[in-house]
Design an enzyme around this catalytic site. Structure first.
Site, PDB file in Angstrom:
ATOM      1  N   PHE A 152      41.214  81.629  66.662  1.00  0.00           N
ATOM      2  CA  PHE A 152      41.384  82.729  65.986  1.00  0.00           C
ATOM      3  C   PHE A 152      40.286  83.696  66.602  1.00  0.00           C
ATOM      4  O   PHE A 152      40.088  84.741  66.870  1.00  0.00           O
ATOM      5  CB  PHE A 152      39.792  82.635  65.112  1.00  0.00           C
ATOM      6  CG  PHE A 152      40.736  81.253  63.778  1.00  0.00           C
ATOM      7  CD1 PHE A 152      41.637  82.463  62.896  1.00  0.00           C
ATOM      8  CD2 PHE A 152      40.647  80.409  63.358  1.00  0.00           C
ATOM      9  CE1 PHE A 152      42.104  82.014  61.979  1.00  0.00           C
ATOM     10  CE2 PHE A 152      41.685  79.732  62.120  1.00  0.00           C
ATOM     11  CZ  PHE A 152      42.379  80.483  61.740  1.00  0.00           C
ATOM     12  N   ASP A 190      35.685  77.679  68.884  1.00  0.00           N
ATOM     13  CA  ASP A 190      34.854  76.316  68.350  1.00  0.00           C
ATOM     14  C   ASP A 190      34.209  75.727  69.532  1.00  0.00           C
ATOM     15  O   ASP A 190      33.261  75.118  69.825  1.00  0.00           O
ATOM     16  CB  ASP A 190      35.734  75.362  67.797  1.00  0.00           C
ATOM     17  CG  ASP A 190      36.128  76.008  66.258  1.00  0.00           C
ATOM     18  OD1 ASP A 190      35.293  76.206  65.881  1.00  0.00           O
ATOM     19  OD2 ASP A 190      36.430  74.840  65.924  1.00  0.00           O
ATOM     20  N   GLU A 219      40.148  67.471  51.613  1.00  0.00           N
ATOM     21  CA  GLU A 219      41.421  68.082  51.407  1.00  0.00           C
ATOM     22  C   GLU A 219      42.736  67.225  51.356  1.00  0.00           C
ATOM     23  O   GLU A 219      43.346  66.882  50.537  1.00  0.00           O
ATOM     24  CB  GLU A 219      41.459  69.686  52.382  1.00  0.00           C
ATOM     25  CG  GLU A 219      40.800  70.571  51.781  1.00  0.00           C
ATOM     26  CD  GLU A 219      40.723  71.623  52.976  1.00  0.00           C
ATOM     27  OE1 GLU A 219      39.991  72.370  53.524  1.00  0.00           O
ATOM     28  OE2 GLU A 219      41.473  70.745  54.212  1.00  0.00           O
TER      29      GLU A 219
END
Ligand SMILES: Cc1cc2nc3c(=O)[nH]c(=O)nc-3n(C[C@H](O)[C@H](O)[C@H](O)COP(=O)(O)OP(=O)(O)OC[C@H]3O[C@@H](n4cnc5c(N)ncnc54)[C@H](O)[C@@H]3O)c2cc1C
Length: 427
Positions: A16, A302, A173
């Site tokens: 990203f 990150d 998840e």
């Protein structure tokens, strides 16, 4: 090198942060080399769907060359960066080449860490890349196959015992979806086992799951997980993991499938910068996202650590995109002799899904959970996927799964004889 511009920007990492930085340089008078060890940009938030056979790899990834085909000032290079030489302003690649830069953008992200227990890695794989997801999918699906052919009741139970370590969004998840597969997707497909008898355990060392969410939503998530059939264990850390199972609170639990969804360690490339890193190996950056003392080196996503309003900017996709975009604009503004504002992270909220029709949403002031939150989560993820084809395919897949509980990518590839390669030894 593409284009006729002299200023060479090298961007390492097409996630990203790196991709958004590259795009922000689209009209800048620079030539850009984007280096990634993979040939694709990956939408990591849906990686667990590949690991649990809901989606296929191309649904959540797209070739970097294709994404950037219209941006004439970019060259994409598939290689791993091995070492930065900040004084010489160059970068060594794993293919032996050395690339010189005027400006460097490092956006190589983070991976998981086993907190000093790397020997657990083969028994408790993590989830970061498409390879990881496919490996995990194979292990999860094979566990049910092995249980079906196992005649010893204890060994069969161990094949039907699943543990997910780490109660962050990824762990939640995975646990929710795995419980749904065991209870619904596989129903009536086996003759010797009842897949619904599988034990799915989510283990979190901290006091609650989804620690990044307000406490009330963590509680909702726990309740929704339990309704799906997940056993949630908090406040206890796993103290050993072997091929046969794991030890929790001094007790050994036989389990052939343990998944690791905890810990953050930065990409090792940052060490060659020769600057002080934080405990996770991330690079502390200045307000303009440069490395202190190196105005020509930016860190985005990150891999960067930055405090804002007394809190660290979180390691999430929106922060990585915002940092990448900011870095691209800063480089362009500098070359144009314009002033640049410091980076400000805009936090729009937090979402996590728990399983079919269950999710939690925190939009700062607007908090909700359950079915409505799940629809919101679904719409947001479709919207942010790269590529029109991916959006359509994922939407169709999810509608099918919604009505039928079926998962589209339940094919185990490779032969049983190869299983030992994946450290699934016969029981
Ligand atoms: C399973 C999972 C689920 C997630 N779910 C969510 C979510 O629901 N919502 C959310 O906001 N965030 C989520 N995240 C976090 C989010 O994906 C990250 O914050 C985001 O991807 C960070 O972007 P980045 O560009 O910094 O790094 P990454 O996206 O990790 O990209 C790093 C890139 O660098 C490349 N690279 C690494 N080392 C090298 C090297 N030495 N040489 C060349 N290339 C290299 C990699 O191949 C990769 O393409 C999730 C993460 C994971 C792993």
């Amino acid at each position: 090198m593409p284009g006729q511009h002299d200023h060479h920007v090298v961007i390492v990492g097409g996630g990203f942060a790196g991709l958004w930085a590259t795009r922000a340089l689209g009209r800048a008078p620079v030539c850009v080399t984007l280096i990634d060890r993979a040939n694709h940009h990956l939408f990591q938030p849906l990686l667990y769907q590949v690991a649990t056979a809901g989606l296929s790899s191309p649904d959540i990834a797209a070739p970097l060359r294709h994404i950037l085909r219209h941006q004439a000032n970019v060259e994409v290079r598939m290689a791993a960066a091995e070492q930065i030489q900040p004084l010489q302003k160059n970068l060594r690649l794993d293919d032996g080449d050395t690339i010189a830069y005027d400006t460097l953008v490092l956006a190589t992200g983070v991976t998981h860490t086993y907190f000093g227990h790397d020997e657990w890695a083969p028994h408790a794989p993590g989830l970061k890349t498409l390879d990881d997801a496919l490996h995990l999918r194979r292990r999860l699906l094979l566990a049910f196959e092995r249980a079906e052919s196992e005649t010893d009741p204890q060994r069969r139970a161990a094949w039907l015992s699943f543990a997910i370590v780490g109660g962050g969004p990824t762990g939640v998840e995975l646990a929710g979806t795995l419980a749904e597969i065991a209870r619904h997707t596989l129903r009536r497909e086996f003759r010797h086992i009842d897949p619904a008898s599988a034990q799915v355990r989510l283990i979190e060392a901290g006091p609650r799951v989804l620690a990044g969410f307000p406490e009330a939503l963590s509680e909702k998530a726990r309740a929704q997980l339990q309704r799906l059939g997940v056993e949630v264990v908090t406040g206890t850390a796993v103290d050993d993991i072997t091929a046969e199972g794991y030890r929790l609170g001094g007790e050994f639990v036989p389990a052939r499938t343990v998944v690791w969804a905890a810990g953050v360690a930065a990409s090792s490339l940052a060490r060659s910068l020769g600057v002080a890193l934080d405990r996770a190996g991330r690079v502390p950056v200045s307000a303009d996202l440069t490395v202190p003392g190196h105005p020509e080196i930016f860190i985005a996503g990150d891999l960067a650590t930055l405090m804002q309003n007394g809190r660290p900017v979180p390691g999430v996709a929106p922060a990585a995109k915002q940092m990448g975009r900011h870095v691209g604009r800063t480089i362009a503004a500098r070359l144009a002799g314009q002033p640049v504002a410091p980076f400000r992270y805009r936090d729009y909220g937090n979402l996590a899904t728990i399983g079919r029709m269950a999710a939690v949403v925190d939009l700062h002031g607007l908090r909700f959970s359950g079915l409505l939150a799940w629809w919101f989560w679904l719409a947001a993820h479709i919207f942010f996927l790269i590529g029109f084809r991916n959006r359509i395919v994922v939407l169709l897949n999810w509608f099918m799964a919604y009505w039928s509980y079926q998962r589209a990518a339940r094919i185990i590839v490779g032969h049983r004889a190869d299983d030992s390669r994946d450290d699934i030894e016969p029981g």
